[in-house]
Design an enzyme around this catalytic site. Structure first.
Site, PDB file in Angstrom:
ATOM      1  N   ASP A 325       0.707  -1.392   0.357  1.00  0.00           N
ATOM      2  CA  ASP A 325      -0.179   0.180  -0.213  1.00  0.00           C
ATOM      3  C   ASP A 325       0.603   1.311   0.198  1.00  0.00           C
ATOM      4  OD1 ASP A 325      -1.976  -0.610  -0.024  1.00  0.00           O
ATOM      5  OD2 ASP A 325      -3.184  -0.703   1.690  1.00  0.00           O
ATOM      6  N   CYS A 331       1.440   6.369   1.450  1.00  0.00           N
ATOM      7  CA  CYS A 331      -0.237   6.539   2.857  1.00  0.00           C
ATOM      8  C   CYS A 331      -0.520   7.162   2.889  1.00  0.00           C
ATOM      9  CB  CYS A 331       0.580   5.215   3.822  1.00  0.00           C
ATOM     10  SG  CYS A 331       0.724   3.674   2.887  1.00  0.00           S
ATOM     11  N   TYR A 413     -10.296  -0.143   3.570  1.00  0.00           N
ATOM     12  CA  TYR A 413      -9.469  -0.213   4.492  1.00  0.00           C
ATOM     13  C   TYR A 413      -8.875   1.437   4.727  1.00  0.00           C
ATOM     14  CZ  TYR A 413      -9.529  -5.089   6.138  1.00  0.00           C
ATOM     15  OH  TYR A 413      -9.751  -6.103   6.606  1.00  0.00           O
ATOM     16  N   TYR A 415      -6.850   2.493   7.723  1.00  0.00           N
ATOM     17  CA  TYR A 415      -5.670   2.087   8.927  1.00  0.00           C
ATOM     18  C   TYR A 415      -5.161   3.701  10.111  1.00  0.00           C
ATOM     19  CZ  TYR A 415      -5.203  -1.191   6.168  1.00  0.00           C
ATOM     20  OH  TYR A 415      -4.549  -2.916   4.590  1.00  0.00           O
TER      21      TYR A 415
END
Ligand SMILES: *[C@@H]1O[C@H](CO)[C@@H](O)[C@H](O)[C@H]1NC(C)=O
Ligand SMILES: *[C@@H]1O[C@H](CO)[C@@H](O)[C@H](O)[C@H]1NC(C)=O
Ligand SMILES: *[C@@H]1O[C@H](CO)[C@@H](O)[C@H](O)[C@H]1NC(C)=O
Ligand SMILES: *[C@@H]1O[C@H](CO)[C@@H](O)[C@H](O)[C@H]1NC(C)=O
Ligand SMILES: [Cu+2]
Length: 680
Positions: A325, A331, A413, A415
């Site tokens: 990712d 990120c 997702y 995070y």
């Protein structure tokens, strides 16, 4: 997966918001590039490489060029930082006519000081812009539109996410910069990831912006929209469980101070930055030691290095889903604006993040990081003494810590990454997984209908399999415990049988057997049941009792990769083969999956660097730590997933002469009976 509709929200009214200002000159060598600096990078590069329709030149990554560590340390340790900081430079990875170009721009000379073509495998991070362009392209692609008609779908209800395709042994020449487009169907839901349109293979070459492959197996199963809603405004009663409103009171205001990007709180001082690839970057974290009346270094630099998320369905529609990712999508670039009072509690201070868009123009993510004090009812230390006649003593100190938080939403997702600092000297890194599962449509609604041996997941709703997968989250931790030369000690706890010669009824006991790792090989750790303390020490600094000052790693529950070693995704993510690695500091060894992660062949990973088996004793060393989650989806993960938390702690071990929070005065925690909670 990348989020495609990159919307930027601006909070005008938020009183605590401070901006990573574009007007003030940077003061700290680790300050993120400002908007002004990003514009300057664009202007300087545009002189050499005209950016425009006639020349395909795109900015894939722009960040601070890591300043020379020795220069940073001299600047940092000079009184009042009164010497010249290291030269400020930007590191750029661009795509230039089908090649990856690495450019270093120097700000004081306003010139390109280094410029080279990347030779080797792999591609840079995808830009948001090119992923959006790929979507536009497919939505106009005739064979795709024909398929949509054949399937009886409404094209206006189709949305896309993008997937990197990995590498499966193709030669370098065959490994083009392609991504796979994944269509989803809204038609009654906003929870797009739960309605995949299965069976289409759509590849887009990003360098030439062309659909290079399109096939459709014309599968028809589609999970229903009903039951996928998660917005409170759209959900129907009954609601519950009911929680009492919450309040966090700091009558005297927050206890931390932010000066530019330097945060000071309690005994801690650290620098916080934002990077398009790593997200939050913590640097020069040091702690004030009351005994010596000085700040002592702990963490030179710490941040997310990579994530690896392999899915466990080897079929055509799924086998390639093995994301890196941070290297694939960024990120930091995928981080989102945090919501005051919900993502971060009252009293939080927010900071913006800026990064370069595809043409080099700065883009801002407002409120991308927050900093707040956390009191969650825990106890920092206590003791009740009840054994002394006529005297009862109770001393308790509540546990308050300081958290720096970022939330990265990589497609389905979310995070949540926390860096938590404790007055006791601990730093806790927290990773929370939430968001929406990646699901596969099936005809089944009940396990009794399953025909095949393996459905590779769990039926979580009608016609919906939550596919098994892992999340490996790797941090790069350049610890400098009381200075740069450090060693890594594996302190094994070993069982001993009591010698016959000793007069005791006890048959056994355990004791410590510390070994200092001399080389990289000796420092690779697979966590398991072995009782072993993992400590980074400074062998040149001892306490008054002679113990080496150190910090130990308190790991999360052990978990490692389950793919076979010669499987392609595992070769590319070989940095997950051990939970802990130690390497000697090297400026260029930053990204555990390689600088060029997209379609990498695994030849530039931490696992490869470590094969040199360099000496690491009493050297400037870097610790790499990977938290792993094996995720067998369950019905509770549908339609959104309650946060699954993990993390680890770096804890002082003989770093201080005694309990460093012994003399911390008790704080008052006010009761909030008359306080009206803010319900905005
Ligand atoms: C690059 O420079 C050219 C002129 O040489 C100009 O037309 C163009 O707008 C510039 N592009 C950017 C992105 O600044
Ligand atoms: C297709 O979807 C659009 C947008 O949601 C809607 O306006 C339109 O009526 C739909 N067309 C059909 C044929 O259902
Ligand atoms: C949607 O699901 C709910 C239960 O989750 C059910 O009561 C309702 O009838 C369903 N609606 C439709 C249109 O299927
Ligand atoms: C740093 O690491 C890179 C990549 O592993 C390597 O090519 C280079 O030689 C190393 N530099 C030093 C000074 O060891
Ligand atoms: Cu998961």
């Amino acid at each position: 997966m990348a989020q495609l509709h990159f919307t930027i929200f601006i909070f005008f009214s938020f009183i605590f918001a401070i901006s990573s200002s574009s007007f003030a000159p940077p003061r700290h060598p680790f300050d993120p590039l400002t908007e002004t600096e990003l514009k300057l990078v664009q202007t300087i590069i545009n002189k050499t490489y005209p950016i425009g329709p006639s020349h395909k030149f795109t900015f894939q990554y722009v960040g601070l060029n890591e300043p020379d560590k020795s220069l940073v340390l001299s600047w940092y340790s000079s009184p009042k930082h009164n010497i010249k900081p290291p030269p400020r430079q930007a590191f750029v990875i661009a795509r230039d006519n089908g090649k990856s170009r690495e450019i270093v721009v120097d700000f004081s000379s306003r010139a390109i000081v280094s410029d080279k073509i990347h030779v080797g495998n792999g591609y840079p991070m995808l830009t948001n812009d090119e992923q959006e362009a790929a979507t536009e392209l497919v939505l106009k692609f005739k064979p795709f539109l024909d398929s949509v008609t054949k399937r009886g779908l409404n094209v206006s209800e189709i949305v896309f996410t993008t997937s990197t395709v990995g590498w499966y042994g193709e030669s370098e020449a065959e490994t083009e910069r392609v991504i796979r487009m994944m269509p989803f169907y809204l038609d009654g839901t906003v929870n797009m990831y739960l309605r995949p349109i299965e069976g289409m293979t759509i590849l887009v070459n990003l360098d030439v912006m062309k659909v290079t492959e399109f096939t459709d197996r014309l599968t028809v199963i589609m999970p229903k929209a009903n039951g996928t809603e998660y917005r409170i405004s759209e959900l129907k009663p009954p609601f519950g469980p009911t929680l009492q409103n919450a309040v966090f009171m700091q009558p005297d205001g927050p206890g931390f101070k932010i000066d530019g990007h330097v945060v000071r709180w309690a005994n801690w001082e650290f620098h916080i930055s934002f990077d398009a690839r790593a997200g939050i970057v913590i640097s020069l974290a040091s702690m004030f030691d009351m005994d010596v009346k000085k700040y002592r270094q702990v963490l030179y630099k710490g941040h997310l290095s990579e994530m690896f998320i392999p899915y466990m369905d080897p079929s055509d529609d799924w086998y390639f889903i093995t994301y890196l990712d941070c290297g694939d999508f960024g990120c930091g670039q995928c981080a989102v604006s945090l919501e005051p009072y919900r993502d971060c509690p009252a009293g939080a201070v927010f900071m913006d993040g800026v990064f370069a868009g595809q043409d080099g123009t700065p883009a801002k993510i407002p409120n991308v990081m927050c900093i707040f004090e956390k009191y969650a009812g825990d106890i920092m230390w206590r003791h009740t003494e009840a054994e002394i006649p006529n005297l009862e003593i109770t001393e308790v100190r509540p546990d308050v810590s300081l958290v720096a938080r970022i939330v990265t939403t990589v497609g389905n997702y979310d995070y949540i990454v926390d860096y938590e600092f404790k007055p006791s000297g601990s730093i806790k890194m927290g990773v929370g997984l939430t968001g929406v599962l990646e699901v596969k449509p099936v005809e089944y609604t009940h396990i009794s209908e399953i025909k095949e041996d393996d459905i590779h997941g769990t039926i979580v709703a009608d016609n919906t399999i939550g596919v098994n997968h892992d999340h490996f989250v790797t941090f790069r931790l350049d610890l400098d415990i009381d200075g740069s030369p450090n060693s890594f000690v594996r302190n094994e706890l070993v069982t001993k049988r009591t010698p016959k010669s000793v007069n005791t009824p006890r048959k056994s006991y355990w004791t410590t057997s510390p070994k200092t790792a001399k080389t990289e090989t000796e420092a690779r750790v697979k966590l398991g049941l072995k009782a072993e303390e993992l400590v980074v020490v400074n062998p040149n600094r001892k306490t008054k009792h002679g113990n080496e000052v150190g910090y130990r790693l308190l790991s999360s529950p052990p978990s490692g990769p389950l793919l076979v070693q010669d499987d392609y995704p595992q070769i590319r993510a070989a940095f997950t083969n051990y939970n802990v690695w130690i390497t000697p500091y090297n400026r260029t060894e930053v990204w555990a999956g390689g600088l060029y992660a997209d379609r990498s062949h695994g030849d530039d990973t931490l696992a490869v660097w470590s094969q040199r088996n360099r000496e690491i004793e009493n050297k400037d060393i870097v610790m790499w730590y990977t938290i792993g989650f094996h995720h067998v989806p369950s019905q509770e993960d549908f339609p959104t997933m309650p946060t699954l938390s993990g993390g680890f702690e770096l804890r002082p071990t003989n770093f201080f002469e005694q309990n460093p929070v012994l003399k911390s005065k008790p704080i008052k925690i006010a009761s909030a009976k008359n306080c009206i909670p803010k319900n905005d």
